[in-house]
Scaffold this active site. Structure first.
Site, PDB file in Angstrom:
ATOM      1  N   GLN A  34       3.154   9.903   1.292  1.00  8.51           N
ATOM      2  CA  GLN A  34       4.777   9.271   1.671  1.00  8.51           C
ATOM      3  C   GLN A  34       5.514   9.456   0.045  1.00  8.51           C
ATOM      4  O   GLN A  34       6.774   8.953   0.351  1.00  8.51           O
ATOM      5  CB  GLN A  34       3.778   7.254   1.212  1.00  8.51           C
ATOM      6  CG  GLN A  34       3.547   7.088   2.639  1.00  8.51           C
ATOM      7  CD  GLN A  34       3.644   5.584   2.729  1.00  8.51           C
ATOM      8  OE1 GLN A  34       1.864   5.303   2.079  1.00  8.51           O
ATOM      9  NE2 GLN A  34       4.532   5.007   3.183  1.00  8.51           N
ATOM     10  N   LEU A  42       6.706   1.708   4.452  1.00  6.40           N
ATOM     11  CA  LEU A  42       7.517   2.651   3.503  1.00  6.40           C
ATOM     12  C   LEU A  42       8.123   3.523   3.861  1.00  6.40           C
ATOM     13  O   LEU A  42       9.358   4.035   3.357  1.00  6.40           O
ATOM     14  CB  LEU A  42       6.962   2.557   2.477  1.00  6.40           C
ATOM     15  CG  LEU A  42       6.420   1.053   1.190  1.00  6.40           C
ATOM     16  CD1 LEU A  42       5.567   1.231  -0.401  1.00  6.40           C
ATOM     17  CD2 LEU A  42       7.343  -0.253   0.738  1.00  6.40           C
ATOM     18  N   GLY A 101       0.936  -1.057   0.106  1.00 10.52           N
ATOM     19  CA  GLY A 101      -0.172   0.106  -0.112  1.00 10.52           C
ATOM     20  C   GLY A 101       1.299   1.365  -0.209  1.00 10.52           C
ATOM     21  O   GLY A 101       2.257   0.941   0.066  1.00 10.52           O
TER      22      GLY A 101
HETATM   23 ZN    ZN Z   1       2.645   3.426   5.347  1.00 13.58          ZN
END
Ligand code: ZN
Length: 180
Positions: free
Chosen positions: A59, A106, A54
């Protein structure tokens, strides 16, 4: 290959913990247009390149309510189908039950930790045609949706951990299994 192809997907730079964009509340997308679809495509490419399940727009440095999700087939159980979503303005409208599992992000490379989440959620969102859809999710898919929607509110999984002693540095392989 087509010459002058302008829609090629691009891998974007992922922002890491400590970057203030990860702590901002993302704003709603007024509509789903070509620029949103292009962004979702690039986020999709970025997620796959990073072996994630995901990714949320903050991000990649954009405080917008857009997420992509890709849970491979058989993730929880052997006969589970693959789940692929690109969602604008996703919102949890129902949540029940509880599950505890390992998560990675991430934006926090190499680390994983134990987090408690709702076992099942119903998510309302716009798809890439701008239609309103509802997704009923349980198990891993429900976790990924909750993790990504948290990103839109500036929340990281480490904020949700009740026991920080479960946070640990792991091998790339173990990390990639749960990175989102
Ligand atoms: Zn995350």
């Amino acid at each position: 290959m087509m010459a002058g192809h302008e829609n090629a997907m691009a891998v974007l730079k992922i922002r890491y913990e400590g970057d203030p964009i990860l702590r901002q509340k993302a704003t709603k997308l007024p509509k789903v247009d070509d620029s949103v679809r292009k962004l979702a495509d690039d986020m999709w490419e970025t997620m796959l390149a990073a072996d994630g399940v995901g990714l949320a727009a903050p991000q990649i440095g954009l405080a917008r309510r857009l997420i992509v999700v890709h849970v491979p087939a058989g993730y929880d159980q052997e006969d589970d189908p693959e789940f692929s979503f690109r969602l604008a303005n996703p919102e949890i409208v129902k949540a029940f039950g509880q599950q505890t599992g390992i998560e990675g992000c991430l934006s926090i490379p190499g680390w994983i930790g134990e987090v408690s989440r709702a076992e099942a959620v119903t998510v309302k969102a716009l798809d890439m045609d701008g239609r309103q859809i509802r997704i009923k999710a349980s198990g891993r898919l429900a976790v990924v949706l909750q993790h990504e929607i948290d990103h839109l509110d500036g929340i990281l999984y480490t904020d949700r951990m009740t026991d920080l002693s479960t946070l640990r540095k792991v091998s790339e392989e173990e990390y990639e299994e749960v990175a989102e």
